[in-house]
Design an enzyme around this catalytic site. Structure first.
Site, short mmCIF file in Angstrom:
data_model
loop_
_atom_site.label_atom_id
_atom_site.label_comp_id
_atom_site.label_asym_id
_atom_site.label_seq_id
_atom_site.Cartn_x
_atom_site.Cartn_y
_atom_site.Cartn_z
N ARG A 1 0.85 -1.19 0.00
CA ARG A 1 0.00 0.00 0.00
C ARG A 1 0.88 1.24 0.00
NH1 ARG A 1 -3.69 -2.56 -1.74
NH2 ARG A 1 -5.72 -2.93 -0.78
N HIS B 1 -2.02 0.31 -9.84
CA HIS B 1 -2.60 -0.66 -8.90
C HIS B 1 -3.13 -1.89 -9.65
CE1 HIS B 1 -4.44 -1.00 -4.64
NE2 HIS B 1 -4.28 -2.22 -5.16
P1 NAP Z 1 -1.51 -11.30 4.62
O1 NAP Z 1 -1.60 -12.72 4.20
O2 NAP Z 1 -2.39 -10.82 5.73
O3 NAP Z 1 0.02 -11.02 5.00
C1 NAP Z 1 0.41 -9.83 5.58
C2 NAP Z 1 1.84 -9.98 6.06
O4 NAP Z 1 2.27 -8.73 6.60
C3 NAP Z 1 1.98 -11.02 7.17
O5 NAP Z 1 3.16 -11.76 7.03
C4 NAP Z 1 2.03 -10.15 8.42
O6 NAP Z 1 2.72 -10.71 9.54
C5 NAP Z 1 2.79 -8.96 7.90
N1 NAP Z 1 2.57 -7.80 8.75
C6 NAP Z 1 1.41 -7.15 9.02
N2 NAP Z 1 1.61 -6.14 9.88
C7 NAP Z 1 2.93 -6.16 10.18
C8 NAP Z 1 3.75 -5.39 11.03
N3 NAP Z 1 3.25 -4.39 11.76
N4 NAP Z 1 5.05 -5.69 11.11
C9 NAP Z 1 5.58 -6.71 10.38
N5 NAP Z 1 4.85 -7.50 9.56
C10 NAP Z 1 3.54 -7.21 9.46
O7 NAP Z 1 -1.78 -10.32 3.39
P2 NAP Z 1 -1.54 -10.63 1.83
O8 NAP Z 1 -2.69 -11.36 1.27
O9 NAP Z 1 -0.17 -11.19 1.68
O10 NAP Z 1 -1.62 -9.15 1.23
C11 NAP Z 1 -0.71 -8.16 1.66
C12 NAP Z 1 -1.13 -6.81 1.14
O11 NAP Z 1 -0.89 -6.74 -0.27
C13 NAP Z 1 -2.62 -6.49 1.24
O12 NAP Z 1 -2.97 -6.08 2.53
C14 NAP Z 1 -2.78 -5.38 0.23
O13 NAP Z 1 -2.52 -4.14 0.86
C15 NAP Z 1 -1.68 -5.67 -0.79
N6 NAP Z 1 -2.23 -6.09 -2.09
C16 NAP Z 1 -1.91 -5.35 -3.18
C17 NAP Z 1 -2.37 -5.72 -4.44
C18 NAP Z 1 -1.99 -4.95 -5.67
O14 NAP Z 1 -2.53 -5.21 -6.75
N7 NAP Z 1 -1.04 -4.04 -5.57
C19 NAP Z 1 -3.21 -6.84 -4.56
C20 NAP Z 1 -3.51 -7.57 -3.43
C21 NAP Z 1 -3.02 -7.18 -2.19
P3 NAP Z 1 2.18 -12.07 10.23
O15 NAP Z 1 2.47 -13.16 9.21
O16 NAP Z 1 2.97 -12.18 11.45
O17 NAP Z 1 0.70 -11.85 10.44
#
Ligand code: NAP
Length: 308
Positions: free
Chosen positions: A223, A271
């Site tokens: 993000r 995006h």
């Molecule tokens: P996810 O499965 O919830 O993984 C999030 C990761 O971030 C987890 O490993 C989590 O740690 C870590 N995290 C969260 N808060 C943290 C903190 N304060 N300090 C350190 N690590 C932290 O999410 P995802 O499905 O991989 O998606 C991630 C993000 O990608 C989404 O939230 C979205 O913003 C973005 N996204 C972008 C697109 C695009 O087209 N650009 C598309 C889809 C998603 P833990 O493992 O310990 O919980």
């Protein structure tokens, strides 16, 4: 006959057609009939005002997005109603491809060769083995984990950083705020795949970018709020960073007068790194509804206190 309201902004009829095929015993609608009947399931990314708060019989909110910060911030999500975020093979494949494209383009000098081509200039640049490059992936979740695995399979030295300890095969894991500086130290590439939360806002500032090996690449597909825009420009201008590939921004669409548009070392996509493909995502969302109706625990439920 339980009702499913498809409130996706993009292609709601396409989603509805696929839902009807997956769940023929359900009533799938894209606009609500004015009959006051309960609507246990709403499929939505960012709800229009009043859509969720006024629903009767709402049991599960099925998000079409992986990132749910806007949904949570809308104030529309009633207490006690679970929100299931999007985790699906199409999104994963899209993100793995997009990050692979950016990292390999930079690693193999494509950005620099485009400049040379514009000038008709023929000169080989130094080529470095992937095994000599360190890539740090911030976030080791549904997207960060597979991205890290892909990068390791290409031979890069890969580190992940997450909130809690995570094991990604072939990668070195770092966890917690205190480990961030070590996770980023001397990295050639920093990939952000963190969700937008109070803890991740402004995380990527000049101080963090200065921890990297100078001239490296920032890849942001998490993000825009994670990056301090002015610090990114400063790091590019003072050479602590070589280039940035950005898919997400603090304000989207990126305003026409934003300096990122004209920076020669910033590569922008709108995006589009990983989009929600109806065919793969509806299979996952339908399974969420089936699980709920079988009385099984839901998976990928958003923790509202954590914000992701
Ligand atoms: P996810 O499965 O919830 O993984 C999030 C990761 O971030 C987890 O490993 C989590 O740690 C870590 N995290 C969260 N808060 C943290 C903190 N304060 N300090 C350190 N690590 C932290 O999410 P995802 O499905 O991989 O998606 C991630 C993000 O990608 C989404 O939230 C979205 O913003 C973005 N996204 C972008 C697109 C695009 O087209 N650009 C598309 C889809 C998603 P833990 O493992 O310990 O919980």
């Amino acid at each position: 006959m339980s009702r499913i309201l498809i409130a996706a902004r993009t292609n709601p009829e396409g989603f509805a057609t696929l839902f009807r095929a997956e769940l023929p015993e359900h009533e799938v609608v894209t606009t609500l009939p004015d009959d006051g009947a309960p609507t246990p399931y709403v499929v939505v990314g960012l709800p229009p005002p009043g859509l969720l708060a006024s629903r009767t019989g709402l049991e599960v909110i099925v998000s079409t997005n992986a990132g749910v910060e806007q949904l949570l911030a809308s104030g529309e999500v009633p207490d006690g109603v679970p929100v299931v975020r999007m985790v699906d093979p199409g999104l994963r494949a899209g993100m793995v491809e997009w990050v692979a494209g950016r990292v390999l383009s930079w690693h193999r000098n494509l950005f620099a060769y485009l400049d040379q081509q514009a000038e008709g200039h023929w000169a080989q640049l130094p080529e470095v083995l992937a095994a000599e490059r360190i890539v740090t992936v911030l976030g080791a979740g549904a997207l960060g984990g597979p991205v890290a695995t892909m990068l390791a399979s290409l031979g890069f030295v890969v580190r992940t950083w997450s909130r809690t300890p995570r094991t990604v095969p072939g990668c070195t894991g770092f966890a917690g705020r205190d480990a961030l500086d070590d996770a980023v130290a001397s990295a050639d590439v920093l990939v952000n795949l963190l969700p937008a939360t109070a803890q991740t806002i402004d995380l990527i500032d000049h101080g963090l970018l200065s921890r990297m090996r100078s001239g490296g690449l920032l890849v942001n597909a998490g993000r825009g709020s994670a990056v301090v825009d002015a610090d990114l420009l400063c790091a590019l201008d003072d050479g602590s960073l070589g280039a940035a590939a950005l898919d997400v921004f603090r304000q989207e669409p990126l305003p026409a007068d934003h300096p990122f548009w004209r920076h020669p070392r910033i590569f922008i996509t709108p995006h589009s790194a990983a989009i929600t493909h109806p065919r793969t995502s509806v299979a996952v969302m339908a399974e969420t509804i089936r699980r709920h109706e079988r009385g099984e625990p839901l998976v990928n439920v958003v923790d509202r206190a954590r914000g992701y």
